[in-house]
Design an enzyme around this catalytic site. Structure first.
Site, PDB file in Angstrom:
ATOM      1  N   ASN A   7       0.850  -1.181   0.000  1.00 19.07           N
ATOM      2  CA  ASN A   7       0.000   0.000   0.000  1.00 19.07           C
ATOM      3  C   ASN A   7       0.898   1.248   0.000  1.00 19.07           C
ATOM      4  OD1 ASN A   7      -1.459   2.255   1.024  1.00 19.07           O
ATOM      5  ND2 ASN A   7      -3.088   0.872   1.665  1.00 19.07           N
ATOM      6  N   HIS A  10       1.047   6.074   1.913  1.00 17.27           N
ATOM      7  CA  HIS A  10       1.863   6.952   2.759  1.00 17.27           C
ATOM      8  C   HIS A  10       2.952   7.684   1.988  1.00 17.27           C
ATOM      9  CE1 HIS A  10      -0.292   5.997   6.306  1.00 17.27           C
ATOM     10  NE2 HIS A  10      -0.155   4.705   6.078  1.00 17.27           N
ATOM     11  N   HIS A  47      -5.466   3.736  -1.924  1.00 16.92           N
ATOM     12  CA  HIS A  47      -6.809   4.078  -1.438  1.00 16.92           C
ATOM     13  C   HIS A  47      -7.155   5.486  -1.921  1.00 16.92           C
ATOM     14  CE1 HIS A  47      -9.568   4.358   2.417  1.00 16.92           C
ATOM     15  NE2 HIS A  47     -10.204   4.679   1.308  1.00 16.92           N
ATOM     16  N   ARG A  49      -9.310   8.185  -1.321  1.00 19.67           N
ATOM     17  CA  ARG A  49     -10.280   8.634  -0.320  1.00 19.67           C
ATOM     18  C   ARG A  49     -11.107   9.777  -0.881  1.00 19.67           C
ATOM     19  NH1 ARG A  49      -8.814   6.734   5.149  1.00 19.67           N
ATOM     20  NH2 ARG A  49     -10.547   8.018   5.790  1.00 19.67           N
ATOM     21  N   ARG A  53      -6.886  12.923   0.465  1.00 16.82           N
ATOM     22  CA  ARG A  53      -5.821  13.404   1.351  1.00 16.82           C
ATOM     23  C   ARG A  53      -4.444  12.863   0.973  1.00 16.82           C
ATOM     24  NH1 ARG A  53      -7.228  10.114   6.815  1.00 16.82           N
ATOM     25  NH2 ARG A  53      -9.190  11.238   6.559  1.00 16.82           N
ATOM     26  N   HIS A  54      -4.400  11.734   0.264  1.00 19.28           N
ATOM     27  CA  HIS A  54      -3.073  11.253  -0.180  1.00 19.28           C
ATOM     28  C   HIS A  54      -3.089  10.900  -1.670  1.00 19.28           C
ATOM     29  CE1 HIS A  54      -5.084   7.586   1.096  1.00 19.28           C
ATOM     30  NE2 HIS A  54      -4.779   7.721   2.383  1.00 19.28           N
ATOM     31  N   GLU A  74      -8.409   0.551  -3.249  1.00 17.26           N
ATOM     32  CA  GLU A  74      -9.263   0.588  -2.049  1.00 17.26           C
ATOM     33  C   GLU A  74     -10.149   1.805  -2.148  1.00 17.26           C
ATOM     34  OE1 GLU A  74      -7.214   0.939   1.638  1.00 17.26           O
ATOM     35  OE2 GLU A  74      -6.130  -0.907   1.287  1.00 17.26           O
ATOM     36  N   THR A 104      -6.797   6.517   9.649  1.00 17.11           N
ATOM     37  CA  THR A 104      -6.707   5.435   8.686  1.00 17.11           C
ATOM     38  C   THR A 104      -8.020   4.661   8.779  1.00 17.11           C
ATOM     39  OG1 THR A 104      -5.435   3.456   8.037  1.00 17.11           O
ATOM     40  CG2 THR A 104      -5.535   3.955  10.395  1.00 17.11           C
ATOM     41  N   THR A 105      -8.219   3.687   7.899  1.00 13.78           N
ATOM     42  CA  THR A 105      -9.469   2.937   7.930  1.00 13.78           C
ATOM     43  C   THR A 105      -9.622   2.279   9.297  1.00 13.78           C
ATOM     44  OG1 THR A 105      -8.953   2.431   5.638  1.00 13.78           O
ATOM     45  CG2 THR A 105     -10.847   1.314   6.594  1.00 13.78           C
ATOM     46  N   GLU A 155     -11.079  -9.254   2.607  1.00 11.04           N
ATOM     47  CA  GLU A 155      -9.800  -8.924   3.234  1.00 11.04           C
ATOM     48  C   GLU A 155     -10.078  -8.827   4.724  1.00 11.04           C
ATOM     49  OE1 GLU A 155      -7.291  -5.848   1.551  1.00 11.04           O
ATOM     50  OE2 GLU A 155      -6.519  -5.343   3.549  1.00 11.04           O
ATOM     51  N   HIS A 196      -3.903  -4.621   7.541  1.00 12.85           N
ATOM     52  CA  HIS A 196      -4.029  -3.509   8.502  1.00 12.85           C
ATOM     53  C   HIS A 196      -3.194  -3.777   9.738  1.00 12.85           C
ATOM     54  CE1 HIS A 196      -5.499   0.117  10.292  1.00 12.85           C
ATOM     55  NE2 HIS A 196      -6.162   0.362   9.185  1.00 12.85           N
ATOM     56  N   GLY A 197      -2.213  -2.923   9.920  1.00 10.96           N
ATOM     57  CA  GLY A 197      -1.375  -3.000  11.118  1.00 10.96           C
ATOM     58  C   GLY A 197      -0.338  -4.108  11.091  1.00 10.96           C
ATOM     59  N   GLY A 218       1.079  -1.505   4.337  1.00  9.97           N
ATOM     60  CA  GLY A 218       1.509  -0.165   3.962  1.00  9.97           C
ATOM     61  C   GLY A 218       2.449   0.475   4.954  1.00  9.97           C
TER      62      GLY A 218
HETATM   63  N1  PXP Z   1      -5.904  -2.943   3.946  1.00  9.14           N
HETATM   64  C1  PXP Z   1      -6.847  -1.973   4.034  1.00  9.14           C
HETATM   65  C2  PXP Z   1      -8.224  -2.297   3.565  1.00  9.14           C
HETATM   66  C3  PXP Z   1      -6.530  -0.696   4.526  1.00  9.14           C
HETATM   67  O1  PXP Z   1      -7.472   0.247   4.601  1.00  9.14           O
HETATM   68  C4  PXP Z   1      -5.192  -0.430   4.911  1.00  9.14           C
HETATM   69  C5  PXP Z   1      -4.829   0.940   5.395  1.00  9.14           C
HETATM   70  O2  PXP Z   1      -4.926   1.839   4.359  1.00  9.14           O
HETATM   71  C6  PXP Z   1      -4.247  -1.462   4.781  1.00  9.14           C
HETATM   72  C7  PXP Z   1      -4.635  -2.713   4.321  1.00  9.14           C
HETATM   73  C8  PXP Z   1      -2.812  -1.252   5.133  1.00  9.14           C
HETATM   74  O3  PXP Z   1      -2.701  -1.013   6.501  1.00  9.14           O
HETATM   75  P1  PXP Z   1      -1.296  -0.611   7.113  1.00  9.14           P
HETATM   76  O4  PXP Z   1      -0.933   0.716   6.511  1.00  9.14           O
HETATM   77  O5  PXP Z   1      -1.577  -0.555   8.570  1.00  9.14           O
HETATM   78  O6  PXP Z   1      -0.333  -1.694   6.719  1.00  9.14           O
END
Ligand code: PXP
Length: 250
Positions: A7, A10, A47, A49, A53-54, A74, A104-105, A155, A196-197, A218
């Site tokens: 992702n 950032h 993503h 949005r 914003r990015h 996304e 973030t989401t 996901e 995510h995370g 990401g």
């Molecule tokens: N998957 C989804 C659906 C997300 O919204 C995000 C954050 O944008 C990620 C994965 C990646 O998350 P992270 O940046 O925490 O790795």
């Protein structure tokens, strides 16, 4: 083989910090995407949005042109963004919930509540040959609703697992939820991604979750790239994913 989608949001966040509203600026998320691909990433995730914003619209169309792996867009299930997706034709769309005030989401998609409108968006996207994934919490009711709405992938939201990583009992409960949700999704005929995370520390435990096809990562990769460079950051993550066995560990 477990695949990695990087992702690149950032990278765009950093660009927008200085070049918002300008036709170009550094760092360039497109250049970053190409480096990720050369380093072995199996896909690129961005993503778009609603507040831009990015990632901005031109990034989406340029990514579509230059990416040789898979482009995962996304997005929220909002009419304006759905029209852009139908034009840009990414390989796959991952539908996510979106609140303007969130950093973030934050949560998963509430498919149970919005099943009808999500099913209609799935129908339109799939009609253009775009695969559809739903970003959902590891919750059986949400998984069942995702299958009914026609999603080909879910996901699984790993945010709660990542947040509880240092609290063993909670973390194991989260892992258990991920395992049950993953098996349910597979039984209903969907493919399973996760994200995510996820980071260089918590990834090893995610190997306990079966059926995973792709991880979308990401923040940890882009953060590490500041220190070791993007290609190395991607390769290090790929190395941690290498010995994943998709079947359940008993
Ligand atoms: N998957 C989804 C659906 C997300 O919204 C995000 C954050 O944008 C990620 C994965 C990646 O998350 P992270 O940046 O925490 O790795």
């Amino acid at each position: 083989m477990l695949k990695l989608g990087v992702n690149i949001d950032h990278v765009a966040t950093l660009r927008q910090a200085r070049y918002k509203g300008k036709p170009k600026g550094e760092p360039d998320p497109i250049e970053a995407a190409l480096i990720c691909e050369s380093a072995g990433a199996h896909g690129i995730t961005a993503h778009l949005r609603e507040d831009r914003r990015h990632i901005v619209d031109r990034d989406v169309f340029t990514l579509r042109e230059v990416i040789k792996t898979r482009f995962n867009l996304e997005m929220a299930n909002s009419p304006e963004i759905v029209e852009i997706a139908l034009k840009a034709k990414p390989d796959i769309v991952c539908l996510v919930p979106e609140k303007r005030e969130e950093v973030t989401t934050e949560g998963g998609l509430d498919v149970v509540t919005h099943e009808k409108s999500l099913a209609e968006t799935v129908r339109r996207l799939r009609g253009q040959g775009i695969e559809v994934s739903f970003f959902v919490a590891p919750d059986i009711a949400q998984i069942e609703a995702s299958a009914r709405a026609g999603a080909q992938f879910v996901e699984l939201h790993t945010g709660s697992f990542a947040d509880s990583y240092h609290r063993k009992r909670e973390r194991n409960e989260e892992l258990n939820r991920l395992v049950l949700a993953s098996n349910k999704a597979r039984d209903l005929g969907m493919q399973v991604n996760a994200g995510h995370g996820l980071n260089y520390q918590n990834l090893q435990l995610l190997h306990l979750v079966p059926n995973l096809v792709e991880l979308n990562i990401g923040h940890s990769i882009i953060s590490r790239s500041v220190v070791v460079g993007l290609a190395t950051a991607v390769k290090e993550m790929l190395a941690l994913m290498e010995n994943y066995a998709a079947t359940e560990v008993v």
